[in-house]
Design a protein around this motif. Sequence first.
Motif, short mmCIF file in Angstrom:
data_model
loop_
_atom_site.label_atom_id
_atom_site.label_comp_id
_atom_site.label_asym_id
_atom_site.label_seq_id
_atom_site.Cartn_x
_atom_site.Cartn_y
_atom_site.Cartn_z
N ASP A 133 0.82 -1.22 0.00
CA ASP A 133 0.00 0.00 0.00
C ASP A 133 0.85 1.26 0.00
O ASP A 133 0.50 2.25 0.64
CB ASP A 133 -0.95 0.02 1.21
CG ASP A 133 -2.11 -0.95 1.00
OD1 ASP A 133 -2.48 -1.17 -0.16
OD2 ASP A 133 -2.61 -1.48 2.01
N LEU A 134 1.97 1.21 -0.69
CA LEU A 134 2.83 2.38 -0.80
C LEU A 134 2.68 2.97 -2.20
O LEU A 134 2.58 2.22 -3.17
CB LEU A 134 4.29 2.00 -0.55
CG LEU A 134 4.61 1.46 0.84
CD1 LEU A 134 6.01 0.84 0.87
CD2 LEU A 134 4.50 2.57 1.88
N ARG A 135 2.66 4.30 -2.30
CA ARG A 135 2.59 4.95 -3.61
C ARG A 135 4.02 5.24 -4.08
O ARG A 135 4.77 5.95 -3.40
CB ARG A 135 1.78 6.24 -3.51
CG ARG A 135 0.32 5.98 -3.12
CD ARG A 135 -0.36 7.23 -2.63
NE ARG A 135 -0.35 8.28 -3.65
CZ ARG A 135 -0.09 9.55 -3.38
NH1 ARG A 135 0.21 9.94 -2.15
NH2 ARG A 135 -0.11 10.45 -4.35
N PRO A 136 4.39 4.71 -5.23
CA PRO A 136 5.80 4.83 -5.64
C PRO A 136 6.15 6.18 -6.29
O PRO A 136 5.38 6.72 -7.09
CB PRO A 136 5.96 3.70 -6.67
CG PRO A 136 4.60 3.42 -7.17
CD PRO A 136 3.62 3.83 -6.12
N VAL A 137 7.29 6.67 -5.89
CA VAL A 137 7.91 7.83 -6.55
C VAL A 137 9.16 7.27 -7.23
O VAL A 137 10.07 6.78 -6.56
CB VAL A 137 8.30 8.92 -5.52
CG1 VAL A 137 9.00 10.07 -6.22
CG2 VAL A 137 7.06 9.41 -4.78
N LEU A 138 9.18 7.31 -8.54
CA LEU A 138 10.31 6.72 -9.27
C LEU A 138 11.44 7.75 -9.39
O LEU A 138 11.20 8.88 -9.84
CB LEU A 138 9.87 6.26 -10.66
CG LEU A 138 8.72 5.23 -10.69
CD1 LEU A 138 8.46 4.78 -12.13
CD2 LEU A 138 9.01 4.04 -9.81
N VAL A 139 12.62 7.35 -8.98
CA VAL A 139 13.79 8.23 -9.01
C VAL A 139 14.80 7.60 -9.97
O VAL A 139 15.47 6.63 -9.63
CB VAL A 139 14.41 8.37 -7.60
CG1 VAL A 139 15.55 9.39 -7.63
CG2 VAL A 139 13.35 8.79 -6.58
N GLY A 140 14.88 8.15 -11.18
CA GLY A 140 15.71 7.50 -12.20
C GLY A 140 16.87 8.37 -12.63
O GLY A 140 16.79 9.61 -12.62
N ASN A 141 17.93 7.71 -13.02
CA ASN A 141 19.13 8.40 -13.47
C ASN A 141 19.46 7.97 -14.89
O ASN A 141 19.61 6.77 -15.15
CB ASN A 141 20.27 8.05 -12.51
CG ASN A 141 21.61 8.59 -12.96
OD1 ASN A 141 21.78 9.80 -13.10
ND2 ASN A 141 22.56 7.71 -13.21
N CYS A 142 19.55 8.92 -15.85
CA CYS A 142 19.92 8.64 -17.23
C CYS A 142 19.00 7.57 -17.84
O CYS A 142 17.81 7.80 -17.99
CB CYS A 142 21.40 8.25 -17.30
SG CYS A 142 22.05 8.21 -18.99
N PHE A 143 19.53 6.40 -18.17
CA PHE A 143 18.69 5.31 -18.69
C PHE A 143 17.55 5.00 -17.71
O PHE A 143 16.41 4.74 -18.11
CB PHE A 143 19.56 4.07 -18.91
CG PHE A 143 18.81 2.84 -19.29
CD1 PHE A 143 18.43 2.62 -20.61
CD2 PHE A 143 18.48 1.88 -18.34
CE1 PHE A 143 17.73 1.46 -20.97
CE2 PHE A 143 17.79 0.72 -18.69
CZ PHE A 143 17.42 0.51 -20.00
N GLY A 144 17.86 5.06 -16.43
CA GLY A 144 16.84 4.81 -15.40
C GLY A 144 15.76 5.88 -15.41
O GLY A 144 14.59 5.60 -15.11
N ALA A 145 16.14 7.11 -15.75
CA ALA A 145 15.15 8.19 -15.83
C ALA A 145 14.19 7.92 -16.99
O ALA A 145 12.97 8.11 -16.88
CB ALA A 145 15.85 9.54 -16.01
N ARG A 146 14.76 7.48 -18.10
CA ARG A 146 13.90 7.16 -19.25
C ARG A 146 12.99 5.96 -18.93
O ARG A 146 11.84 5.91 -19.33
CB ARG A 146 14.77 6.88 -20.48
CG ARG A 146 15.43 8.12 -21.08
CD ARG A 146 14.42 9.03 -21.78
NE ARG A 146 13.73 8.31 -22.84
CZ ARG A 146 14.17 8.23 -24.10
NH1 ARG A 146 15.25 8.89 -24.45
NH2 ARG A 146 13.50 7.54 -25.00
N THR A 147 13.54 5.00 -18.19
CA THR A 147 12.72 3.84 -17.80
C THR A 147 11.62 4.28 -16.85
O THR A 147 10.47 3.82 -16.96
CB THR A 147 13.62 2.76 -17.15
OG1 THR A 147 14.57 2.31 -18.11
CG2 THR A 147 12.81 1.57 -16.67
#
Lengths: 274, 288
Positions: free
Chosen positions: B108-122
């Motif tokens: 029951d957690l709402r995700p905040v995606l923290v991406g770097n470079c390729f990870g940001a695009r993902t």
Amino acid sequence: MARRIDSNLGVVEEVEFFGAPERLFGCRHLPADGAGRDLGLVICSPVLCDFGANYRREVALARGLAAAGVPVLRYHPRGCGHSDGARVDLTLDTLVADVATALAHAEERLGVTRLAVLATRLSSLAAAAALRDRPGVPLALWEPVTKPRSYFRAGLRARAVHRLSSTGPPEEPEAELARQGYLDLLGIPVGRALYETAAERTLAAELGDAPRPVLLVQFEDTAAVRSEYQAVVDARPDVTARLCPCDESWWFIPDRAAPGDEAVAATREWILAR
Amino acid sequence: MTATAVDEYPVFLPASTGELLGVVTEPPGRPNGLAAVFLRGAGWRPSSGPRRTQVSAARRLADQGFHALRFSYHGLAESGGTGDEIVRLDRLYVADARAALDWAAERDLRPVLVGNCFGARTALATAAKVPGAVAGLVLSVPPVFDFEVVRRRDRRPLRHFARRLRPSHVLAVLRSRTRRRALGRTGRGLVDIAGRKVRPRSGDGPEWVSRRFLAHLDAVVDQGIPTLFVFGEEDRYYEDFQHAGILDRAGLQASVAVVPGRVHGLTSVATQDAALDAIDAWAAATWR
């Protein structure tokens, strides 16, 4: 603890934090059929920029050995990877203490009667020091640092090259240490205690006189053993040097597969022969 | 109260690509119901992140009440599955990110995606493809063009492909599992190109901007997902980002933090600290 079974590789992997009060991240690679040999391996990861550069090779070696029946413990030293500890607090002495913690954990959890150790670059000094009171324990060294001063000189040279392409005035290491308490070595803070590791703490000194089989692997596409390694070989009758044709830049990590299949294969073969 | 490894535990996330090794950070204080999920850049290093920054960021956000999850993509570090020798921006690791979303949803957690470079695009692609699943996005140095695709498809001379038709080469490819997989990827890419319709470019910025990136961004804007872009003053990707007018297109829920140095690679401690401070400040302001 998190556990997974990889039936394709023939290994079980168990990941956990261990040690106290500061905890180390570790992964045990175990034979899937449980029928292990009586020898296990502890892999001491290198630190600073080398940590990421060597990671894939270490996992490959651990999985290959586990599949062949040799249980392996890999861990992240304090101040590195997922383990506790601030990066700036990392010293040669904390590295030595972490090797000792990992050896104790391996003795307790790997289910073996004998251990061997693999260490890379600066961690080689720590592994050699930690094993001084354990004669006979086989020690494999990948590209070991033989003199801490030379290691940091190379790091500063790499930094100077890197800074050619970025802004900011150059600063002498002493001034930088005095100003902020650490040396910014390509994005990793190196504390004064590590940077000023005593010059006499060489690989030869840390290895001491205790007899043990030692494998020294040089990562270089060349036919000759480097003079610093030849000196170690000449000083001890129990050192075997192996040349593996994979040039590793160490300080600069490109986004590509780390080369070094030959180093992994040579080390696997050497461990299996123990 | 500062999170340490005492507040952390490892977990294997089941994904269609393999079992992914993650490290969860529990907030040492009161949880805020959000999970920061870290998606790192391409390369072969583990989920501790470039210069260990994902560990620092996870523990700092945990101090704000976030759960945090950092994990290694399939085929990397302790994760299972088979990795790709070449990571491409037209083949983002959305399946891996979805495994992390499932982990968060189960708690029951709402995700905040923290991406770097390729990870940001993902991260961006995942938010676009799984509507309603993502509460926020931090996109550090996202490339706005698909350079791997450009490099691999456009720059190789015809004689390169002619050489590949030799029987000895064809046999070698058929014998190697890795090369068979690479051939399959190339084939699928060519089919994808052949199946595309010619679209008008007006309003979509410069030619070199990835249409895929823009489509994902538009989907995120439609969902009203709070988004922080992070760049360094010296990042070349920041020039691209500005040239392409991405911030205007990203709408009012987006903001950009520009810190001294280069965020791509994070080869300066000061830049790391500034980037982490910017993320902390944005998270605190967005979910205060």
